[in-house]
Write an enzyme that holds these catalytic residues in place. Structure first.
Site, PDB file in Angstrom:
ATOM      1  N   ASP A  80       0.838  -0.988  -0.284  1.00  0.00           N
ATOM      2  CA  ASP A  80      -0.189  -0.097  -0.024  1.00  0.00           C
ATOM      3  C   ASP A  80       0.841   1.085  -0.153  1.00  0.00           C
ATOM      4  OD1 ASP A  80      -2.119   1.698   0.273  1.00  0.00           O
ATOM      5  OD2 ASP A  80      -2.865   0.932   2.220  1.00  0.00           O
ATOM      6  N   ASP A 133      -2.719   2.592  -6.117  1.00  0.00           N
ATOM      7  CA  ASP A 133      -1.867   2.601  -4.980  1.00  0.00           C
ATOM      8  C   ASP A 133      -1.737   1.287  -4.002  1.00  0.00           C
ATOM      9  OD1 ASP A 133      -4.201   2.715  -3.839  1.00  0.00           O
ATOM     10  OD2 ASP A 133      -3.694   4.423  -2.323  1.00  0.00           O
ATOM     11  N   GLU A 134      -2.204   0.356  -4.466  1.00  0.00           N
ATOM     12  CA  GLU A 134      -2.520  -0.931  -3.835  1.00  0.00           C
ATOM     13  C   GLU A 134      -2.310  -2.233  -4.424  1.00  0.00           C
ATOM     14  OE1 GLU A 134      -5.831  -3.209  -1.142  1.00  0.00           O
ATOM     15  OE2 GLU A 134      -5.492  -0.975  -0.909  1.00  0.00           O
TER      16      GLU A 134
END
Length: 496
Positions: A96, A187-188
Site C-alpha cells: 500500500d 496505490d495498492e
C-alpha cells in the site's frame, strides 16, 4: 460526543490520525454541514438504519432455546467446513503506497514537504499527507471543511497522469516478484510470493520462515522506493484479508507480519476493530454495536449464535468466517489451479471514479465520462485485460447513488469501446431521472473479464478437481445483462 456524530465518516482509523480529537473534528463537520444536502442525506440514511436496528432488536428478543441450539449446530458445522479448507502457508502480501497522490506531489514539488497539504479542491479531497491528517483532514472530506480544521492547508489540484505513471513504475517492480499480481487500485497491490520463493529458495512443504518472507518484502519495498522515490507499507499474512489489515498497522514506510499458522491468524484478526475488516462499513458497524454490542472481531465470535440468527445466510456466514480469520478475496467453492497456464483472471472488476464540482448539463457529463473511459482504458491496457460488462456510477448533489450497467456480447478493452456502451447508459439516466441531472461524482467500471473464473469453472466441474494445497478456492460469480441499483460500486484509488 453529539448524538449525530455517527452521521459522519471522516475520523476513522486511518494512518496518521491516531491522535486526532474526534469530538472536536466531528463538531466542526456537524456545524458546517447543517442545512446541506449531505446532512439531509446522512440524516435520512441514519433514519433507515434506526428502523433496521429496531427490527433486528425485536428479532433478537425472539431468539428462543430451539433457535439457539439450531444456530449453535450451524456454527459448529460451518466451523468444521472452514477448518477443512483452511490453508495457512500461502505467503500473501499487500503493498500500500503511503498517502500516494500527496506523496507524488511532495516528491515533484519539494516546497510542499512538512506542510499540511491535500490533493483536491474545496468540494472534495482525494488524499491528504500525514501532516494534514494530524488536524483531522482526510480523504473524502470536502475541502471547505478541511480548511476550517486546518486553515494553513494547501490544496493541490490532482495530476492523475503523474499518479498513473508512478503506479506503472510500482507495478514493474512488483512483477519481478509476482507476474500475476493484482493492482487493486493505483496505490495498492496484492502479491502471492509462492512462485518467487519456490524459485529462489526451493519448495517448502510447511511454508517458508517468516524471516525469509519478510526480507523479500523489505527488498521489494526498497526497490519500489528506488524506482519512484515514494515509500510504501506492507502487510504479510496467510490470506489477503489478513495482509490487507496488517498493511495499515506500521505506516508509513513499514511492514507488519502475521505468522503462517491458524492460531496466529485467529489471534490477530480477533483483536481488530470491526471497521478494519473489508466488507464491514460504518452502517454495519453501527448495527452490530447497537444490536449485539460487538465492537471487535472477538465480539463477533462470542456472539456467533446471535449473528447467524439475525442476518441473512450470506451475511451471517460472512461475519462468522471473519471471526474465524478464514475469509479471503477468493470465495470458497470450486477449485481453481493457481498457475499461469490457466490464464485465469481472479479479480472481479477494475474501475475509476472522480468527485468534482456539480455538472448540470448532459454535455459536461458526457465529456467527464469520456475522460474516465480513457483513464479506465489506460488501466486495462496496463493489466492486459478485456471484459464484457461496463457499469457507470452517478452520485447526485443530493447524494443519491445510481448505477447503470450493460453486458456486451463481445470483449471490450479500448476507450472508444467503453464509450460506445457507457454513453447510452448516461443518456438514458439523464433523460429518466431528474436526480441524475446534477452530478457530483462519476465512475466507470469494467468486469466479466476474458479468462475469468466462470469459463474455467465450467471446465473444472467436468474434470472434477479435488482439494490440493496448490489450489485455492473460488466460486463462480454471475452477472446480469443490464441492471440499475442505488448501491455504490467499487472505486479506483483511496490513498492511505
Amino acid at each position: 460526543m453529539m448524538d449525530d456524530a455517527h452521521l459522519y465518516n471522516f475520523t476513522g482509523d486511518k494512518a496518521g490520525m491516531n491522535a486526532v480529537n474526534r469530538d472536536e473534528v466531528n463538531k466542526v463537520i456537524n456545524d458546517m454541514s447543517k442545512g446541506s444536502a449531505f446532512h439531509a442525506h446522512a440524516t435520512a440514511m441514519s433514519a433507515k438504519s434506526d428502523e433496521r436496528i429496531d427490527v433486528l432488536k425485536r428479532k433478537l428478543s425472539a431468539l428462543d432455546d430451539i433457535h439457539r441450539r439450531k444456530n449453535e449446530n450451524r456454527a459448529k458445522s460451518l466451523g468444521l467446513d472452514i477448518e477443512r479448507i483452511r490453508y495457512c502457508s500461502r505467503p500473501c502480501v499487500v503493498i500500500d503506497m503511503d498517502c500516494f497522490y500527496a506523496a507524488v506531489e511532495m516528491r515533484d514539488f519539494p516546497e510542499l514537504l512538512n506542510k499540511p497539504m491535500a490533493v483536491g479542491g474545496m468540494s472534495m479531497i482525494s488524499t491528504a499527507n500525514y501532516v494534514a491528517r494530524s488536524f483531522g483532514v482526510r480523504s473524502a472530506m470536502p475541502g471547505f471543511i478541511a480548511k476550517e480544521l486546518c486553515p494553513q492547508l494547501i490544496l493541490v489540484p490532482g495530476r492523475y497522469e503523474a499518479y498513473s505513471q508512478a503506479s506503472k513504475l510500482v507495478l514493474e517492480v512488483i512483477h519481478h516478484y509476482d507476474e500475476h499480481c493484482r493492482m487493486m487500485s493505483l496505490d495498492e497491490a496484492k502479491i502471492d510470493l509462492t512462485k518467487y520463493l519456490t524459485a529462489t529458495f526451493g519448495a517448502q512443504d510447511e511454508g517458508w520462515p517468516m524471516d525469509t518472507v519478510s526480507a523479500v518484502v523489505k527488498e521489494m519495498r526498497d526497490r519500489v522506493y528506488q524506482a519512484t522515490r515514494l515509500t510504501c507499507s506492507a502487510g504479510i499474512g496467510p490470506s489477503f484479508m489478513i495482509a490487507k489489515v496488517a498493511s495499515d498497522l506500521n505506516k508509513p514506510n513499514g511492514q507488519f507480519e502475521v505468522g503462517f499458522s491458524r492460531e496466529e491468524a485467529i489471534n490477530f484478526v480477533r483483536q481488530q476493530p470491526l471497521r478494519k475488516i473489508g466488507g464491514i462499513g460504518k452502517v454495519m458497524e453501527r448495527v452490530l454495536r447497537e444490536v449485539i454490542g460487538a465492537g471487535t472481531v472477538q465480539d463477533l465470535f462470542d456472539k456467533r449464535v446471535e449473528v447467524l440468527h439475525l442476518f441473512t445466510p450470506c451475511m451471517g456466514e460472512f461475519l462468522f468466517k471473519v471471526s474465524l480469520a478464514c475469509l479471503s478475496d477468493e470465495k470458497q467453492g470450486l477449485l481453481i489451479w493457481a498457475d499461469k497456464e490457466t490464464k485465469t483472471v481472479k479479480r472481479k472488476g477494475i474501475g475509476v471514479e472522480r468527485t468534482f464540482s456539480a455538472l448540470k448539463s448532459l454535455g459536461e457529463q458526457r465529456a467527464k465520462l469520456s475522460e474516465l473511459c480513457h483513464k479506465l482504458a489506460q488501466q486495462v491496457e496496463t493489466e492486459n485485460l478485456s471484459g464484457r460488462n461496463v457499469t457507470i456510477k452517478l452520485k447526485s448533489t443530493g447524494f443519491d447513488v445510481k448505477t447503470r450497467s450493460f453486458t456486451s456480447s463481445r470483449y471490450l478493452s479500448t476507450a472508444e469501446e467503453f464509450e460506445r456502451v457507457a454513453m447510452p447508459l448516461l443518456d438514458k439516466a439523464f433523460r429518466e431521472d431528474c436526480e441524475s441531472r446534477c452530478v457530483r461524482l462519476m465512475g466507470v467500471r469494467l468486469s466479466s473479464f476474458r479468462g475469468g473464473d466462470d469459463d474455467l469453472i465450467k471446465g473444472q466441474s467436468l474434470l472434477g478437481f479435488q482439494s490440493h494445497p496448490h489450489y485455492f478456492h473460488s466460486s463462480p460469480s454471475s452477472s446480469s445483462s443490464s441492471s440499475s441499483s442505488s448501491s455504490s460500486s467499487s472505486s479506483s484509488s483511496s490513498s492511505s
